[in-house]
Write an enzyme that holds these catalytic residues in place. Structure first.
Site, mmCIF file in Angstrom:
data_model
loop_
_atom_site.group_PDB
_atom_site.id
_atom_site.type_symbol
_atom_site.label_atom_id
_atom_site.label_comp_id
_atom_site.label_asym_id
_atom_site.label_seq_id
_atom_site.Cartn_x
_atom_site.Cartn_y
_atom_site.Cartn_z
ATOM 1 C CE LYS A 180 49.393 9.120 55.603
ATOM 2 N NZ LYS A 180 48.151 8.835 54.896
HETATM 3 C C1 LIG Z 1 46.405 12.953 59.759
HETATM 4 C C2 LIG Z 1 46.012 11.519 59.534
HETATM 5 N N1 LIG Z 1 45.525 10.808 60.562
HETATM 6 C C3 LIG Z 1 45.169 9.523 60.418
HETATM 7 C C4 LIG Z 1 45.268 8.871 59.206
HETATM 8 C C5 LIG Z 1 44.778 7.454 59.111
HETATM 9 O O1 LIG Z 1 45.700 6.566 58.607
HETATM 10 P P1 LIG Z 1 45.180 5.220 57.861
HETATM 11 O O2 LIG Z 1 44.604 5.659 56.565
HETATM 12 O O3 LIG Z 1 46.425 4.410 57.699
HETATM 13 O O4 LIG Z 1 44.200 4.574 58.733
HETATM 14 C C6 LIG Z 1 45.784 9.560 58.112
HETATM 15 C C7 LIG Z 1 45.935 8.883 56.809
HETATM 16 O O5 LIG Z 1 45.572 9.336 55.776
HETATM 17 C C8 LIG Z 1 46.138 10.929 58.260
HETATM 18 O O6 LIG Z 1 46.586 11.642 57.227
#
Ligand SMILES: Cc1ncc(COP(=O)(O)O)c(C=O)c1O
Length: 367
Positions: A180
């Site tokens: 990210k």
């Molecule tokens: C659009 C979207 N939503 C939710 C997430 C979930 O984040 P995390 O991986 O920190 O749980 C991500 C992460 O890749 C994402 O790209």
């Protein structure tokens, strides 16, 4: 063969090392001073009243949906073109994800399709700022339903009216996995303008304990979705150089655009329009119609270039087909885009030479 070009690589330096070491030496590894510091710095950067740090973007989406009042059987209108976590979070609370098709240009949830999907049982809207491009929030706000924004890919994005994505007052969720814009290893942040929502989020991430309650007294159901002080220290150091990190991503995106513009039939990420500004997260192209996307991934790998089909349509994943009966053909725009989408290597420190190598590999893979 020259070195393989990875899909993503975080930028971590002496400032991050110092920040983490300081926490290790302090002995306060969790629920220490870095938590509030990170939250306050994040909220200030976005221009929003409150921020609550959590253990992942997924955890943030879960808590934000609970705060929106999601109950058994409630419907949430959302995008099928997203990372699976945005729909999963609805299912955690026994809600029903109701998908609607996407805009073919921005690849975000289409406001007209979303409006058509609203029923008496709709409890909330969950637009996703996909690939860092601002979703059309003013259009969703006109539907007068609670909104939870999935801004996990969109740190640094700005709406046409100058508001940062995540600062319109709804609960908006960011994520800090290592690919990210900023990373804490794993982690997330929920922003909101509502102090009551902030209070609930802070309690539910910490086993349902209110800040003014005695030890082991809990007045609601909660979770362990805390973010450690080690992670928060890393986040503070990353946030301090957010402009540099976003600038690096914009630079690489411009290089890609120049290198790929002449490639016949290749779809490029939409340029910023109408004042909306993307917070660059990934560089995703769509292979020309008639090209085999998965064969392209293999051909790139043979040339030392990592790439990934990104993103697959959520409603066509096995779990969603089996549990909710989804079938191909329901969301034609999403399905067409998902079948052709290809994420190329993309990180702030990519060199001009690396971008040129990827472009050349793609050109010959598609030839
Ligand atoms: C659009 C979207 N939503 C939710 C997430 C979930 O984040 P995390 O991986 O920190 O749980 C991500 C992460 O890749 C994402 O790209």
């Amino acid at each position: 063969m020259s070195e393989e070009i990875p899909l993503a690589r975080p930028v971590l330096g002496p400032a991050e090392e110092r920040a983490v070491l300081e926490v290790l030496r302090s002995g306060r590894l969790s629920l220490g001073p870095r938590l509030a510091e990170f939250e306050e710095a994040f909220a200030a950067r976005l221009g929003v009243a409150h921020a609550s740090a959590v253990s992942s973007g997924t955890a943030g989406l879960h808590l934000a949906l609970r705060a929106a009042g999601l109950n058994d059987g409630d419907e949430v209108v959302t995008s099928p073109f997203s990372f699976v976590a945005s729909a999963n979070a609805i299912v955690y609370e026994r809600g029903l994800p109701v998908f609607a098709d996407i805009d073919p240009v921005t690849l975000n949830l289409d406001p007209d399709a979303a409006a058509a999907a609203v029923t008496r049982r709709t409890r909330a809207l969950l637009p996703v700022h996909i690939f860092g491009y601002p979703a059309n929030l003013p259009a969703f706000e006109r539907l007068q339903l609670p909104i939870v924004e999935d801004a996990c890919e969109a740190l640094g994005a700005v709406h046409a009216d100058g508001t940062a994505v995540g600062a319109r007052g709804h609960a908006a969720v960011f994520a800090f996995y290592a690919n990210k814009q900023i990373t804490t290893g794993e982690g997330g942040m929920i922003t909101t303008s509502d102090p009551a929502v902030k209070e609930r989020l802070d309690s539910e991430r910490n086993q349902g304990r209110a800040t003014d309650m005695g030890w082991l007294d809990h007045d609601r159901l909660g979770f362990n979705y805390r973010l450690s002080d080690i992670a928060c220290a890393l986040g503070i150091a990353q946030l301090e150089r957010l402009d540099e990190l976003l600038g690096g991503r914009s630079r690489v995106a411009a290089l890609y655009r120049e290198a790929l513009e002449g490639l016949e039939g290749l779809g490029l990420p939409c340029p910023d329009t109408g004042g909306d500004r993307r917070g660059w997260f990934v560089f995703v192209v769509q292979v020309p119609r008639g090209s085999d996307r998965d064969a392209t991934v293999r051909a790139l790998a043979q040339r030392g270039v990592q790439s990934k089909p990104y993103l697959p349509a959520i409603h066509l994943m096995s779990y969603y087909r089996e549990r909710f009966g989804h079938r191909p053909g329901e969301f034609p725009v999403c399905e067409d885009v998902a079948a052709r989408s290809l994420a190329l290597p993309f990180f702030p420190e990519m060199s001009e030479g690396q971008v040129a190598r990827v472009a050349e590999a793609l050109r010959s893979a598609l030839a």
